[in-house]
Design an enzyme around this catalytic site. Structure first.
Site, mmCIF file in Angstrom:
data_model
loop_
_atom_site.group_PDB
_atom_site.id
_atom_site.type_symbol
_atom_site.label_atom_id
_atom_site.label_comp_id
_atom_site.label_asym_id
_atom_site.label_seq_id
_atom_site.Cartn_x
_atom_site.Cartn_y
_atom_site.Cartn_z
ATOM 1 C CG HIS B 319 10.279 8.527 -5.553
ATOM 2 N ND1 HIS B 319 9.817 9.638 -6.199
ATOM 3 C CD2 HIS B 319 9.305 8.153 -4.700
ATOM 4 C CE1 HIS B 319 8.610 9.925 -5.738
ATOM 5 N NE2 HIS B 319 8.279 9.041 -4.822
ATOM 6 N NE ARG B 339 5.107 11.221 -9.339
ATOM 7 C CZ ARG B 339 4.925 9.913 -9.520
ATOM 8 N NH1 ARG B 339 4.261 9.466 -10.562
ATOM 9 N NH2 ARG B 339 5.416 9.060 -8.663
#
Ligand SMILES: Cc1cc2nc3c(=O)[nH]c(=O)nc-3n(C[C@H](O)[C@H](O)[C@H](O)COP(=O)(O)OP(=O)(O)OC[C@H]3O[C@@H](n4cnc5c(N)ncnc54)[C@H](O)[C@@H]3O)c2cc1C
Ligand code: FES
Lengths: 225, 532
Positions: B319, B339
């Site tokens: 990740h 994000r």
């Protein structure tokens, strides 16, 4: 290398690196935990820890995986705490407030001491949501208890011998089931899929070679933020 | 004391460039640019970190060294000493693993009238499932559909996914959303009564359903509550340590180990559903991990030893945004939704370097390039490197991301005013036991669902597709497994374990190496030296 400081794990002294979490300090001391450790990220409640600091009469709590050690702390991880739980069938509940009250009549025995709230490592106002349950305000119980990781500390302290986290669990499910209305489009999509609406389209994609897929992928329309 | 003084210079640059960055448009990479970046910087492409498996069905294929080590190990049991004639449990279906995949399988099998036993290594629900923050995919909104989801998933997986399985994934999706809503999962809703949907990397539509930033916790505790309501029998602290076959090669049960009393139990079952999750705690290439304590590849090891085939085991998901500072939170996940909400990834000089909505492997590779190749990482006082995630860009971050906000607050970092320092962390095992669209492995009667299975996600998983995967295939494998309920099993055997160990011996492998490992080993060498 961090400086070593003493802590007392179940009464036994170990010197462990300053700044560690309780969990990593115990591992530094040489333990491989079986109980008392689950997610290591503050989500599961396996590592509820009770501790005291010399010279301070108060009981303190924290999650071992999230809490930094303090010099001379004496601590124990709560491996499990007996809890009762009501059995219920969500589908057949007609009056959610009554269902909760019948399942857990002890909510009315709350003495208002707020020991539950004081001990919650998630800073949940446990006593207030129990008050919400008494008034039948399921939304309040659901919203206030949402961060509950069911570690069991509230149950260990409750003077009325309740298991608040199981009460909140039932309340949240009842609230979601009876108040949040499922949008029609969910069922409509199931119907479409069952009628085979997307199957052929997807099969066509499965039949394509990678180059064709790449083009389709690169050209696809992307929704903005 | 929030951030060390060593960070102040870089923090000022970050603040100075914020207004400019808001207007800045960074184009998405072309397919070619993406491939080049990944091949140069993704950890899967480091040849020195891989090895050919030296025995079994996938012999000769590349896997990470740490995984090879547990596969090339002896059993924890002495197979000859296990009495298979009088099983401790006799059930229709044994489910191995008490996360989301296992719970969905147990609930589905129970609803079909099967006698089910679920066994798990820690407590019921102590699993990666419970840690999921971001959400679960559901292209149910009218302007979205399974076709788009299919193409996104395949493209995200670089077309390595097994397409027939992806088809099952996307078509079952609305049913799963419906099932979870019916179970009383508290999904987020908009004021207009529609389900709230979030954006995140690799998806072309907003389609991530969430329960604040604790989606996995909410779903897992509901499933656990339902298993308890229905009184489905389950065992805790009793991991499976070997699969049992019958003399015809069909799966016939498993050997469990009670970690507390140190006894072994024999379970006879007509079907076994493996849902034991991932591999994070093996710490491939020494990366920190987001995974729970029990993610030690056990299911892969015992399935493989029984002869089930693996797929894509050379592919691990890192990740892009694991915590670097404070070190107490090292490796912990900062959800992708962050994000999706418009945060920027920013280097030591206050510059962006990648479109933040690129897929995980692309973003992770870009972060590694920025630190290791371009030397534009932020260096911590203990010598680690990271990249800023500019969280103050998210309006109301303290409300939308309560969990993360509070975790940092404990270390005097206010993420609504200051950014978070991140670096890739080992997150998800892309590969696993090869399955059909019904969750069948290559051994009849042995099923796999969730992170332990492979082929669904290809070599890169999109956000939100794993929670979906575990429920789709937990449910599918149970529906298929109940069809085996009335089959007869011939004599049970562990001969496959004996044969496997003979091969290990012939390869000269050290006999003290045992697996599955069950728990990660965090005991210091100095302490070990003092143990006998
Ligand atoms: C921090 C984090 C955040 C995530 N966020 C998201 C997200 O937002 N959206 C998304 O889609 N996905 C997310 N994922 C991925 C997703 O949560 C997991 O991939 C998925 O939940 C795995 O489910 P599972 O049932 O296969 O495995 P798990 O949930 O890990 O369950 C496996 C269970 O099996 C047990 N077990 C292990 N070995 C044995 C054994 N030998 N015998 C018996 N039991 C055993 C384990 O202890 C565990 O209880 C996230 C993962 C993590 C770690
Ligand atoms: S180990 Fe899960 S909360 Fe600490």
């Amino acid at each position: 290398m961090a400086e070593l400081i003493p802590i007392y794990f179940m009464g036994k002294e170990y010197n462990v690196p300053e700044g560690s979490t309780i969990l990593s300090a115990i591992e530094h001391a040489g333990y491989q935990l079986i109980r008392g450790c689950g997610c290591r990220g503050g989500f599961c409640g396996a590592c509820a820890t009770i501790y005291r600091i010399p010279g301070d009469h108060q009981i303190k709590v924290g999650l071992a995986c999230q809490t930094q050690i303090e010099e001379n702390m004496t601590l124990a991880i709560l491996p499990s705490y007996p809890a009762n739980k009501a059995f219920y069938e969500l589908e057949s509940v007609e009056n959610p407030v009554n269902a909760l009250r019948q399942a857990y009549p002890e909510i009315f025995k709350c003495l208002g001491c707020s020991a539950c709230t004081k001990i919650c490592p998630q800073d949940i106002s446990v006593m207030d949501y129990i008050a919400g349950a008494q008034r039948g305000d399921l939304e309040k119980v659901a919203e206030m208890s949402f961060d509950c990781i069911m570690c069991g500390l509230c149950a260990s302290r409750c003077l009325a011998q309740m298991v608040p986290y199981n009460i909140a669990m039932m309340a949240r499910r009842l609230y979601a089931k009876t108040t949040l209305i499922k949008p029609d489009y969910v069922l409509k999509r199931i119907e479409e899929v069952d009628q085979g609406k997307y199957s052929a389209e997807i099969d066509k994609l499965i039949g394509k070679d990678i180059e064709e897929l790449r083009i389709l992928y690169a050209d696809r329309d992307i929704e903005g933020i | 004391m929030p951030y060390p003084t060593a960070f102040q210079d870089s923090l000022s640059k970050l603040e100075a460039s914020r207004e400019f960055r808001k207007e800045q448009i960074i184009k998405r990479l072309s397919e070619e640019e993406r491939t080049l970046l990944i091949e140069a910087f993704h950890p899967d492409y480091r040849p020195e970190a891989m090895k050919d498996v030296s025995l079994g069905v996938n012999m000769g294929q590349k896997v990470p060294l740490e995984f090879a080590s547990v596969v090339e190990s002896y059993s924890r049991i002495e197979p000859e000493k296990i009495n298979l004639d009088s099983p401790d449990f006799n059930v229709d279906i044994l489910v191995i693993g008490g996360g989301g995949g296992g719970s969905a399988a147990a609930l589905t099998a129970h609803s079909q009238g099967a006698r089910v036993l679920l066994t798990t290594k820690l407590r019921l629900g102590d699993a990666n499932t419970l840690m999921a923050e971001g959400g679960i995919c559901a292209p149910v909104r009218p302007d979205d559909d399974p076709y788009k989801h299919f193409l996104d998933t395949l493209g995200g997986g670089h077309y390595t996914n097994v397409p027939e399985i992806v088809k099952a994934l996307v078509l079952d999706c609305p049913k799963i959303a419906n099932w979870l809503i019916d179970l009383g999962v508290m999904f987020d809703f908009e004021e207009d009564g529609t389900l709230k949907v979030n954006h995140c990397g690799g998806h072309s539509r907003k389609r991530l359903l969430s329960c604040k930033d604790l989606t996995g916790l909410e779903i897992m505790r509901v499933l656990r509550d339902e298993i308890r309501n229905l009184e489905i029998p389950y065992l805790e602290f009793s991991p499976a340590v070997e699969i049992i076959l019958d003399s015809e090669g069909l799966c016939g049960g498993a050997v469990l180990y009670n970690m507390e009393t140190e006894e072994y139990y024999v379970v006879k079952a007509n079907a076994v559903i493996l849902a034991s999750g991932g591999i994070g705690r093996l710490h491939v290439q020494s990366f920190p991990t987001t995974n729970h304590y029990g993610a030690t590849a056990d299911g892969l090891v015992i399935g493989y030893r029984a002869g089930a085939e693996l797929i894509h085991m050379d592919s691990i998901q890192y990740h892009p945004t694991g915590v670097v500072w404070p070190e107490q939170l090292l490796g912990q996940l900062i959800t992708e939704v962050m994000r999706g909400h418009g945060t920027h990834l920013v280097n030591v000089d206050g510059e962006r370097f990648i479109n933040e909505l690129e897929c995980r492997d692309t973003c992770a590779s870009a972060l590694i390039r920025e630190c290791e190749d371009r030397r534009k990482g932020v260096v911590t006082p203990t010598g680690m490197e990271g990249i800023w995630m500019d969280t103050p860009l998210v309006e109301g971050v303290e409300k939308h991301f309560v969990g993360i906000y509070q975790r940092f607050k404990k270390y005097d970092i206010d993420i609504s005013k200051e950014p978070i320092l991140v670096f890739p962390t080992q997150h998800y095992q892309n590969g696993g036991l090869k399955i059909t669209p019904h969750g069948e492995t290559t051994i009849p009667g042995l099923f796999a669902a969730g992170e332990v299975s492979g082929g669904v996600q290809g070599k890169n998983r999109l956000a939100g597709n794993s929670l979906l995967d575990i429920f789709v295939f937990g449910r599918r494998s149970a529906l298929k497994a109940v069809q085996l309920m009335n089959q007869k099993r011939s004599e049970l055997t562990l001969q496959h374990v004996i044969d496997y160990q003979k091969k290990l011996e012939a390869l000269g492998i050290d006999k003290s190496k045992k697996s599955p490992v069950l728990l990660p080993d965090y005991i210091r060498d100095e302490t070990k030296a003092k143990k006998n």
